[in-house]
Design an enzyme around this catalytic site. Sequence first.
Site, mmCIF file in Angstrom:
data_model
loop_
_atom_site.group_PDB
_atom_site.id
_atom_site.type_symbol
_atom_site.label_atom_id
_atom_site.label_comp_id
_atom_site.label_asym_id
_atom_site.label_seq_id
_atom_site.Cartn_x
_atom_site.Cartn_y
_atom_site.Cartn_z
ATOM 1 N N LYS A 163 48.947 44.506 35.337
ATOM 2 C CA LYS A 163 48.161 45.451 36.137
ATOM 3 C C LYS A 163 48.434 46.855 35.596
ATOM 4 O O LYS A 163 49.574 47.147 35.184
ATOM 5 C CB LYS A 163 48.616 45.303 37.589
ATOM 6 C CG LYS A 163 47.820 46.050 38.630
ATOM 7 C CD LYS A 163 48.366 45.696 40.022
ATOM 8 C CE LYS A 163 47.705 46.424 41.159
ATOM 9 N NZ LYS A 163 48.223 46.018 42.481
ATOM 10 N N SER A 174 44.525 44.972 45.609
ATOM 11 C CA SER A 174 44.232 45.865 44.516
ATOM 12 C C SER A 174 44.422 45.229 43.139
ATOM 13 O O SER A 174 43.903 45.751 42.153
ATOM 14 C CB SER A 174 45.119 47.108 44.609
ATOM 15 O OG SER A 174 46.494 46.738 44.542
ATOM 16 N N SER A 203 48.193 42.742 47.926
ATOM 17 C CA SER A 203 47.420 42.929 46.693
ATOM 18 C C SER A 203 47.601 41.884 45.601
ATOM 19 O O SER A 203 46.872 41.912 44.610
ATOM 20 C CB SER A 203 47.698 44.305 46.118
ATOM 21 O OG SER A 203 46.925 45.241 46.811
HETATM 22 N N1 GLN Z 1 44.846 46.349 50.727
HETATM 23 C C1 GLN Z 1 46.105 46.902 51.099
HETATM 24 C C2 GLN Z 1 46.033 48.392 51.108
HETATM 25 O O1 GLN Z 1 45.019 48.908 50.794
HETATM 26 C C3 GLN Z 1 47.193 46.403 50.212
HETATM 27 C C4 GLN Z 1 47.359 47.144 48.943
HETATM 28 C C5 GLN Z 1 48.433 46.605 48.075
HETATM 29 O O2 GLN Z 1 49.059 45.582 48.388
HETATM 30 N N2 GLN Z 1 48.701 47.322 46.996
HETATM 31 O O3 GLN Z 1 46.967 49.045 51.423
#
Ligand code: GLN
Length: 476
Positions: free
Chosen positions: A77, A152, A176
Amino acid sequence: MPYWEPILDIVANVKSSKTSALELVQKALSNIEKYKEYNSVITTLESSALGRAEQIDKDIEEHKDPGLLAGVPFLAKDNFLVLGAETTAGSNMLRGFIPPYQATAINKLEAAGAICVGKTNLDAFAHGGSTENSDFGVTLNPIDKTRVSGGSSGGSAAAVALGIVPFALGTDTGGSIRQPSAFCGVVGYKPTYGLVSRSGVVAMGSSLDSIGPIGTRSDDLALVLDVISGRDELDATTIEKNPLGYLGLNSVIKGQRIGVVKEFLGNGVAPDIRKAVDSVLDLLKDKGAQIDEVSLPSTSLALVCYYIICPAEVSSNLSRYDGQRYGYSSNADDLEHSYLNSRAGGFGKEAKRRIMIGNFVLSSGYYDAYYKKAQTVRTKIINEFNQAFMNFDFLVGPVTPITAFKIGSKIDDPVSMYLADEMTVSANLVGIPSVSVPIGVDTDKLPIGFQIMAPQNKDRELLGMVKAMQEEIDVS
Ligand code: GLN
């Protein structure tokens, strides 16, 4: 979209010169090219990857040990610092940033002979659940291009689902790794908090951030976790790894005590997801698992608790992007305006939203009412999970209330986007390991994920359970 062979087989073939590391890297690079339209990979590391592959092939010729993951190509990532490669975290704020050091996880993978072939797309600074917050465009869902791949770590999950590489690294602060894995039909593993070093990974919420692999098989994930886990002097929150490692345990389903989290199966869950979860529970029961419902009442507050604590930590972690030391910098007549213009121009909408919320909940006068209260609720949630784990080996439920949604359908409504994190944030608040396993598809043929959570440091047992599930029951 053919998946790669099991990583153990890939490595055995490289070591016995049946295939070369060079061929594997060339295959991954040509896959990146082939699936470009999905926008899962935003940077390709062609020359360094080919160079490393040649070195590994040479080591094998010279009978040197090439490592546990010899020649295995992977993607990281784009919030992992990789030497010599642009690291943007998906944000204009870091466009063009070349890191001076490398993430511990990448160092460990490289030391084991794995080869990073590129960086994957993500919501800027990992804020989001669809990759629509990326300043590099959205990642398309491999099953339906009109839908999101989740986020994400949407780029990593889509890349694995497309068969570009055998595994990819993601980060999971509130879901994420698991949510995009569920949306793309692959396995996403969020380890116990602290099991994998966060050093060299762009911080989001430091008490929540976990690093883990996305792949297609339990053994592949276990092997990668074996390599990347353990104490690291560059991250004081890291813990020792299990001396037995994470590979090889094949738990039997029979006799496992499985708690179905009642609050995760409320009315908001799509009927197809409910049906898929119910049928997996039936299969597990048939194989001898003991299935009972368990209520964790405070989990209904987990989402609000997360969306106070996470932005508080985000607002602190993002304060370093001031336009002076690195990243986007805007010219101004004085320092204050340079700060203001750099932050106004470099950050996107979602980062600004989280900075505002974070500063608000931490400000004097509101700290007690929001931040402190959220921490109290977090402790309550932790206690409820600990209590439940006295009676159950695993706690299960869906990963998400819905399957992959249409691109554009939620981006203007942040609260509805946040609601998709309802079932994933608890594992981060509690610091426990949690995995998303594909268990079928809905009527639109979109993948459905099953979430399994285990007590802290039971990563070996959790991966063993996934292995048993993948072997003993047809979860496709
Ligand atoms: N969707 C969650 C957020 O927006 C999780 C994001 C993540 O785990 N990086 O915070």
